[in-house]
Design a protein around this motif. Structure first.
Motif, PDB file in Angstrom:
ATOM      1  N   GLU A  18       5.118   2.643   6.786  1.00  0.00           N
ATOM      2  CA  GLU A  18       3.974   2.093   6.080  1.00  0.00           C
ATOM      3  C   GLU A  18       2.727   2.938   6.294  1.00  0.00           C
ATOM      4  OE1 GLU A  18       1.365  -1.961   6.317  1.00  0.00           O
ATOM      5  OE2 GLU A  18       3.537  -2.171   6.126  1.00  0.00           O
ATOM      6  N   ASN A  19       2.491   3.353   7.561  1.00  0.00           N
ATOM      7  CA  ASN A  19       1.319   4.196   7.838  1.00  0.00           C
ATOM      8  C   ASN A  19       1.432   5.532   7.129  1.00  0.00           C
ATOM      9  OD1 ASN A  19       0.127   2.281   9.456  1.00  0.00           O
ATOM     10  ND2 ASN A  19       1.028   3.068  11.355  1.00  0.00           N
ATOM     11  N   ARG A  20       2.635   6.070   7.106  1.00  0.00           N
ATOM     12  CA  ARG A  20       2.839   7.351   6.421  1.00  0.00           C
ATOM     13  C   ARG A  20       2.566   7.208   4.934  1.00  0.00           C
ATOM     14  NH1 ARG A  20       8.561  10.421   5.443  1.00  0.00           N
ATOM     15  NH2 ARG A  20       7.724  12.385   4.624  1.00  0.00           N
ATOM     16  N   LEU A  21       3.009   6.094   4.354  1.00  0.00           N
ATOM     17  CA  LEU A  21       2.790   5.852   2.929  1.00  0.00           C
ATOM     18  C   LEU A  21       1.295   5.784   2.623  1.00  0.00           C
ATOM     19  CD1 LEU A  21       3.513   4.983   0.037  1.00  0.00           C
ATOM     20  CD2 LEU A  21       3.836   2.650   0.910  1.00  0.00           C
ATOM     21  N   TYR A  22       0.554   4.960   3.375  1.00  0.00           N
ATOM     22  CA  TYR A  22      -0.878   4.808   3.117  1.00  0.00           C
ATOM     23  C   TYR A  22      -1.622   6.123   3.328  1.00  0.00           C
ATOM     24  CZ  TYR A  22      -0.370  -0.240   2.741  1.00  0.00           C
ATOM     25  OH  TYR A  22      -0.026  -1.509   2.332  1.00  0.00           O
ATOM     26  N   ASP A  23      -1.239   6.846   4.369  1.00  0.00           N
ATOM     27  CA  ASP A  23      -1.891   8.139   4.631  1.00  0.00           C
ATOM     28  C   ASP A  23      -1.610   9.126   3.501  1.00  0.00           C
ATOM     29  OD1 ASP A  23      -2.891   7.184   7.003  1.00  0.00           O
ATOM     30  OD2 ASP A  23      -1.363   8.120   8.266  1.00  0.00           O
ATOM     31  N   SER A  24      -0.364   9.154   3.050  1.00  0.00           N
ATOM     32  CA  SER A  24       0.012  10.092   1.984  1.00  0.00           C
ATOM     33  C   SER A  24      -0.708   9.776   0.686  1.00  0.00           C
ATOM     34  CB  SER A  24       1.527  10.054   1.763  1.00  0.00           C
ATOM     35  OG  SER A  24       2.234  10.457   2.915  1.00  0.00           O
ATOM     36  N   VAL A  25      -0.808   8.485   0.362  1.00  0.00           N
ATOM     37  CA  VAL A  25      -1.510   8.092  -0.852  1.00  0.00           C
ATOM     38  C   VAL A  25      -2.983   8.449  -0.746  1.00  0.00           C
ATOM     39  CG1 VAL A  25      -2.274   6.103  -2.214  1.00  0.00           C
ATOM     40  CG2 VAL A  25       0.109   6.265  -1.490  1.00  0.00           C
ATOM     41  N   GLY A  26      -3.588   8.183   0.417  1.00  0.00           N
ATOM     42  CA  GLY A  26      -5.000   8.507   0.614  1.00  0.00           C
ATOM     43  C   GLY A  26      -5.276   9.997   0.484  1.00  0.00           C
ATOM     44  N   GLN A  27      -4.372  10.807   0.995  1.00  0.00           N
ATOM     45  CA  GLN A  27      -4.547  12.255   0.913  1.00  0.00           C
ATOM     46  C   GLN A  27      -4.384  12.776  -0.509  1.00  0.00           C
ATOM     47  OE1 GLN A  27      -1.681  13.752   3.733  1.00  0.00           O
ATOM     48  NE2 GLN A  27      -2.720  12.795   5.492  1.00  0.00           N
ATOM     49  N   ALA A  74       0.587   0.534  -2.900  1.00  0.00           N
ATOM     50  CA  ALA A  74      -0.121   1.036  -1.728  1.00  0.00           C
ATOM     51  C   ALA A  74      -1.461   1.646  -2.122  1.00  0.00           C
ATOM     52  CB  ALA A  74       0.738   2.066  -0.994  1.00  0.00           C
ATOM     53  N   ALA A  75      -1.495   2.295  -3.292  1.00  0.00           N
ATOM     54  CA  ALA A  75      -2.757   2.869  -3.771  1.00  0.00           C
ATOM     55  C   ALA A  75      -3.763   1.762  -4.070  1.00  0.00           C
ATOM     56  CB  ALA A  75      -2.500   3.718  -5.011  1.00  0.00           C
ATOM     57  N   LEU A  77      -5.147   8.081  -8.559  1.00  0.00           N
ATOM     58  CA  LEU A  77      -3.887   8.776  -8.318  1.00  0.00           C
ATOM     59  C   LEU A  77      -3.286   9.132  -9.661  1.00  0.00           C
ATOM     60  CD1 LEU A  77      -2.210   9.406  -5.705  1.00  0.00           C
ATOM     61  CD2 LEU A  77      -0.859   7.360  -6.240  1.00  0.00           C
ATOM     62  N   THR A  78      -3.026  10.406  -9.902  1.00  0.00           N
ATOM     63  CA  THR A  78      -2.453  10.818 -11.178  1.00  0.00           C
ATOM     64  C   THR A  78      -0.980  10.439 -11.248  1.00  0.00           C
ATOM     65  OG1 THR A  78      -1.730  13.002 -10.434  1.00  0.00           O
ATOM     66  CG2 THR A  78      -4.023  12.799 -11.217  1.00  0.00           C
ATOM     67  N   LEU A  79      -0.451  10.403 -12.455  1.00  0.00           N
ATOM     68  CA  LEU A  79       0.966  10.098 -12.625  1.00  0.00           C
ATOM     69  C   LEU A  79       1.851  11.131 -11.931  1.00  0.00           C
ATOM     70  CD1 LEU A  79       3.241   8.399 -13.836  1.00  0.00           C
ATOM     71  CD2 LEU A  79       2.974   9.697 -15.962  1.00  0.00           C
ATOM     72  N   PRO A  80       1.612  12.447 -12.115  1.00  0.00           N
ATOM     73  CA  PRO A  80       2.449  13.412 -11.392  1.00  0.00           C
ATOM     74  C   PRO A  80       2.390  13.233  -9.880  1.00  0.00           C
ATOM     75  CG  PRO A  80       1.248  14.514 -13.148  1.00  0.00           C
ATOM     76  CD  PRO A  80       0.694  13.129 -13.059  1.00  0.00           C
ATOM     77  N   ASP A  81       1.206  12.918  -9.338  1.00  0.00           N
ATOM     78  CA  ASP A  81       1.101  12.703  -7.895  1.00  0.00           C
ATOM     79  C   ASP A  81       1.891  11.470  -7.464  1.00  0.00           C
ATOM     80  OD1 ASP A  81      -0.471  14.928  -7.514  1.00  0.00           O
ATOM     81  OD2 ASP A  81      -2.368  13.831  -7.539  1.00  0.00           O
ATOM     82  N   SER A  82       1.858  10.405  -8.274  1.00  0.00           N
ATOM     83  CA  SER A  82       2.628   9.200  -7.960  1.00  0.00           C
ATOM     84  C   SER A  82       4.124   9.501  -7.927  1.00  0.00           C
ATOM     85  CB  SER A  82       2.357   8.100  -8.997  1.00  0.00           C
ATOM     86  OG  SER A  82       1.015   7.694  -8.967  1.00  0.00           O
ATOM     87  N   ILE A  83       4.575  10.255  -8.920  1.00  0.00           N
ATOM     88  CA  ILE A  83       5.996  10.611  -8.996  1.00  0.00           C
ATOM     89  C   ILE A  83       6.401  11.469  -7.801  1.00  0.00           C
ATOM     90  CG2 ILE A  83       7.711  11.897 -10.323  1.00  0.00           C
ATOM     91  CD1 ILE A  83       6.160  11.053 -12.858  1.00  0.00           C
ATOM     92  N   GLN A  84       5.586  12.458  -7.478  1.00  0.00           N
ATOM     93  CA  GLN A  84       5.900  13.356  -6.359  1.00  0.00           C
ATOM     94  C   GLN A  84       5.914  12.607  -5.032  1.00  0.00           C
ATOM     95  OE1 GLN A  84       3.134  16.626  -6.607  1.00  0.00           O
ATOM     96  NE2 GLN A  84       3.837  17.208  -8.663  1.00  0.00           N
ATOM     97  N   LEU A  85       4.954  11.716  -4.833  1.00  0.00           N
ATOM     98  CA  LEU A  85       4.923  10.936  -3.597  1.00  0.00           C
ATOM     99  C   LEU A  85       6.156  10.051  -3.472  1.00  0.00           C
ATOM    100  CD1 LEU A  85       1.190   9.786  -3.325  1.00  0.00           C
ATOM    101  CD2 LEU A  85       2.430  11.220  -1.697  1.00  0.00           C
ATOM    102  N   ALA A  86       6.532   9.400  -4.549  1.00  0.00           N
ATOM    103  CA  ALA A  86       7.703   8.533  -4.521  1.00  0.00           C
ATOM    104  C   ALA A  86       8.958   9.324  -4.184  1.00  0.00           C
ATOM    105  CB  ALA A  86       7.860   7.822  -5.857  1.00  0.00           C
TER     106      ALA A  86
END
Length: 293
Positions: free
Chosen positions: A2-11, A49-50, A27-36
């Motif tokens: 969970e912490n990794r997810l929130y940190d990654s989204v914030g970054q 999370a965003a 958060l852009t669509l490409p960034d959302s896809i890449q993070l997932a």
């Protein structure tokens, strides 16, 4: 995780200015896809999370002024059943997916025919005889990959609808026959979820929000119709292209108000919309007599 997810989204979040001239993080669509993909999580979880951090997935940016960040988060966490994927249902599925309702259950045992091409969004010439529910599921994935969709290629009835809609927060009545409508109202009552009713014929449409424990169909239609009975006035007045588009938009608007926690949803009223005259009126159960629409 969970912490990794929130940190990654914030970054990954970017700074921008919305149409109102206010600064915001998005958060852009490409960034959302890449993070997932990198975190091996569903995109809906990344988007949630965003929003929990006040970061707006850019695809929903134009909805935030209407429903708010919390409203968008509630939509992503919601599950909606759409019973009927024809004229009303096809448009409803499209709009719910674009609004970001997180999980959709589409129920329809029918396939497309030539006569559907005049009004059904999902009907195209090269895919006649295809499953309507299957086409709806495919369309959702083309629109919003964060939405989880279940396609049930079955006719809903009194024996299966409660099971099909189990876990849903709300259901949409996009049907064309009375027997299944009554079965759907009963199933929603058993599940304690609201039902957004819609029906169309010619230039006319009608809309109601049916709350659990407060059935309305007996007031509107009289006694339940027998299985496979005549569909009603739409068989004589017809269904042009514009009427299902109009009424499906009203249905989704009511659904979004309820799911997003906004005030103003219809209660114990039947909204009658006449696109020919431009008249629109809301009547209460004591003001109408049963019809067989």
């Amino acid at each position: 995780m969970e912490n990794r997810l929130y940190d990654s989204v914030g970054q990954a979040a970017r700074q921008g200015v919305n149409p109102a001239g206010e600064g915001y993080r998005f958060l852009t669509l490409p960034d959302s896809i890449q993070l997932a993909e990198r975190l091996r999580l569903p995109r809906a979880i990344v988007e949630q999370a965003a929003l929990e951090q006040g970061i707006i997935p850019e695809r929903y940016q134009r909805s935030i002024g209407t429903i708010g960040t919390e409203g968008q988060l509630r939509l992503l966490r919601s599950k909606v059943g759409i019973v009927g994927a024809g004229g009303l249902g096809g448009y409803a599925v499209e709009l719910l997916a674009r609004m970001g309702v997180g999980r959709l259950v589409v129920i329809d045992g029918d396939t497309f025919t030539d006569s559907n091409l005049n009004r059904q969004l999902l009907a195209v010439e090269k895919e006649l005889n295809w499953s309507k529910a299957g086409a709806a599921a495919r369309r959702v994935k083309e629109i919003n990959g964060a939405v989880e969709v279940t396609s049930l290629q079955r006719r809903g009835d009194a024996f299966n609808l409660a099971d099909f809609l189990d876990g849903c927060d709300l259901a949409l009545d996009c049907l064309d026959n009375l027997s299944t409508r009554f079965a759907l109202e009963e199933a929603c009552g058993l599940l304690n979820i609201p039902l957004v009713h819609g029906a169309i014929a010619g230039f006319m449409g009608q809309l109601a929000v049916i709350r659990p424990g407060r059935p309305l169909f007996a007031h509107i239609y009289g006694a339940p119709a027998p299985e496979n009975s005549d569909q009603g006035v739409e068989t004589t007045l017809g269904n042009p292209a514009f009427t299902p588009a109009m009424l499906a938009a009203w249905q989704v608007g009511e659904a979004v108000k309820i799911l997003a926690g906004l005030d103003g949803a219809l209660t114990d009223k039947l909204l009658i919309i006449d696109m020919f005259s431009g008249a629109c009126s809301a009547v209460t159960p004591g003001d109408w007599s049963p019809t067989q629409e």
